[in-house]
Enzyme design. Structure first.
Site, mmCIF file in Angstrom:
data_model
loop_
_atom_site.group_PDB
_atom_site.id
_atom_site.type_symbol
_atom_site.label_atom_id
_atom_site.label_comp_id
_atom_site.label_asym_id
_atom_site.label_seq_id
_atom_site.Cartn_x
_atom_site.Cartn_y
_atom_site.Cartn_z
ATOM 1 N N PHE A 125 16.983 58.830 64.286
ATOM 2 C CA PHE A 125 17.217 59.056 62.859
ATOM 3 C C PHE A 125 16.606 57.873 62.103
ATOM 4 O O PHE A 125 16.872 56.717 62.451
ATOM 5 C CB PHE A 125 18.712 59.079 62.532
ATOM 6 N N GLU A 126 15.834 58.146 61.074
ATOM 7 C CA GLU A 126 15.269 57.090 60.228
ATOM 8 C C GLU A 126 15.663 57.363 58.775
ATOM 9 O O GLU A 126 15.235 58.353 58.180
ATOM 10 C CB GLU A 126 13.741 57.042 60.348
ATOM 11 N N ALA A 127 16.494 56.489 58.228
ATOM 12 C CA ALA A 127 16.900 56.606 56.826
ATOM 13 C C ALA A 127 15.815 56.015 55.949
ATOM 14 O O ALA A 127 15.426 54.860 56.131
ATOM 15 C CB ALA A 127 18.224 55.872 56.608
ATOM 16 N N SER A 143 13.699 60.803 58.298
ATOM 17 C CA SER A 143 12.716 61.181 59.308
ATOM 18 C C SER A 143 13.410 61.236 60.660
ATOM 19 O O SER A 143 14.417 60.556 60.886
ATOM 20 C CB SER A 143 11.560 60.179 59.356
#
Length: 371
Positions: free
Chosen positions: A239-241, A175
């Site tokens: 940035f979302e892993a 995301s």
């Protein structure tokens, strides 16, 4: 060689799993000193070293930091893969390093990383400390930001397994967010620039994980570092892993984070980034919160002497035990969970099961019936 193929064959093999500490990355940083400069930018509450790695000679300055939350380690693994890639003799690496100067903080919160907690050693969430700058880790980041005056910031995190893309049954494996700069969420020039880069990254990722890229909530909070930096006029990308099916160690997600970092850097290197391409950012669906780790459908539960069929949503709690992360299931919700999904879904109607009183429901008992 295709970039994901390179990653599968050449990723940093000394890093794996979810538990990544300062002791894991310190020796790796030293391996890349001949391709850049390793410096100490501060000390944590417990006096652990906060490192920064600088590489490249280009005019476009990119500042990125990982593991601001100590239990969010996927992007740290991808960042160390990136350092290895940039040392390779290849056209992509050369172009990035010619056009950009990268300032990389691979682990901002080493105390939280060791304890595997979101917060630092005195229970402060560093991503809620941007206004106060009360912690040494926050001060180190802000001092670097002020001294470098970056053109772009990459704020690197992990997100929970609960997120899906839009209303779809696909997990949000990655995301992104262009943080707001005010409560009205105005589309300001720095937001447009970060939106343009995110849209370009999404175009690349759709070739690899179609439908598994989400857009994070953009509620404004000046205490959040991304909101703060973007408010100061610097285009900032969050940035979302997230989750990839059957990948709780996030090794598959790691490669897509690596690919996303390269896509962002390539775009910055090759384009003026005026913000004109920002509208495609809104083609990325917003994240939903419609996933459970395990979803049991129509389980017979006895309530006040009557048997009713209810759905049971189970989540995992991540716990540090003997330097390993253990995923402990717990019941999160019981009820009508139509519209929700499970990373694993079981139907109780397919089995002949005795009913269980609601007060006696235990996660371990339930899972023994299905696993």
């Amino acid at each position: 060689m295709e970039l994901l193929e390179w990653h599968r064959e050449q990723q940093e093999a000394k890093l794996s799993g979810r538990y990544i500490t300062l002791q894991d990355i310190e020796p790796l940083l030293k391996q890349y000193e001949d391709n850049g400069e390793v410096s100490v930018i501060g000390r944590s509450v417990n006096k652990d070293t906060i490192y920064m790695y600088r590489t490249g000679q280009g005019p476009k300055k990119v500042l990125m930091w990982s593991q601001m939350h100590g239990n969010e380690s996927t992007t740290t693994k991808a960042v160390m893969d990136l350092l290895k890639f940039l040392k390779e003799e290849n056209a992509v690496a050369r172009r990035i390093l010619e056009q950009c100067t990268l300032y990389i903080i691979p682990m901002l919160n080493p105390d939280g990383a060791r304890a595997y907690t979101r917060v630092n050693a005195v229970n402060i969430d560093l991503n809620r400390d941007a206004a106060d700058i009360s912690q040494p880790e926050s001060f180190a980041l802000r001092r670097v930001f002020d001294e470098i005056a970056p053109d772009f910031c990459f704020n690197l995190h992990d997100q929970r397994t609960i997120f899906n893309t839009g209303d779809s049954p696909k997990p949000a494996t990655l995301s992104f967010l262009s943080p707001a700069t005010n409560k009205e969420r105005s589309i300001t020039p720095p937001r447009k620039k970060s939106m343009e880069v995110i849209a370009a990254v999404n175009t690349v990722l759709q070739r690899h994980i179609p439908g598994q890229v989400g857009r994070y909530d953009d509620s404004f909070n000046i205490n959040c570092v991304g909101d703060s930096f973007q408010t100061l006029g610097v285009p900032t990308l969050l940035f979302e892993a997230g989750h990839y099916p059957e990948d709780y160690n996030r090794d598959m997600t790691r490669q897509y984070v690596f690919r996303a970092l390269l896509a962002a850097l390539q775009y910055v290197a090759d384009h003026p980034v005026s913000g004109e391409g920002y509208e495609a950012y809104f083609d990325i669906p917003e994240n939903g919160k419609q996933f459970f780790d395990i979803l049991i459908r129509e389980f017979p539960i006895t309530i006040a002497g009557e048997v009713v069929l209810k759905d049971i949503g189970i989540l995992y709690k991540e716990e540090l035990r003997d330097c390993k992360i253990v995923f402990t299931p717990y019941i999160e919700e019981i009820g009508d969970l139509q519209g929700f999904y499970g990373h694993k879904t079981y139907s109780a109607s397919e089995k002949t099961l005795p009913s269980i009183e609601e007060k006696n429901l235990e996660t371990s008992t339930l899972l023994k019936l299905f696993l």
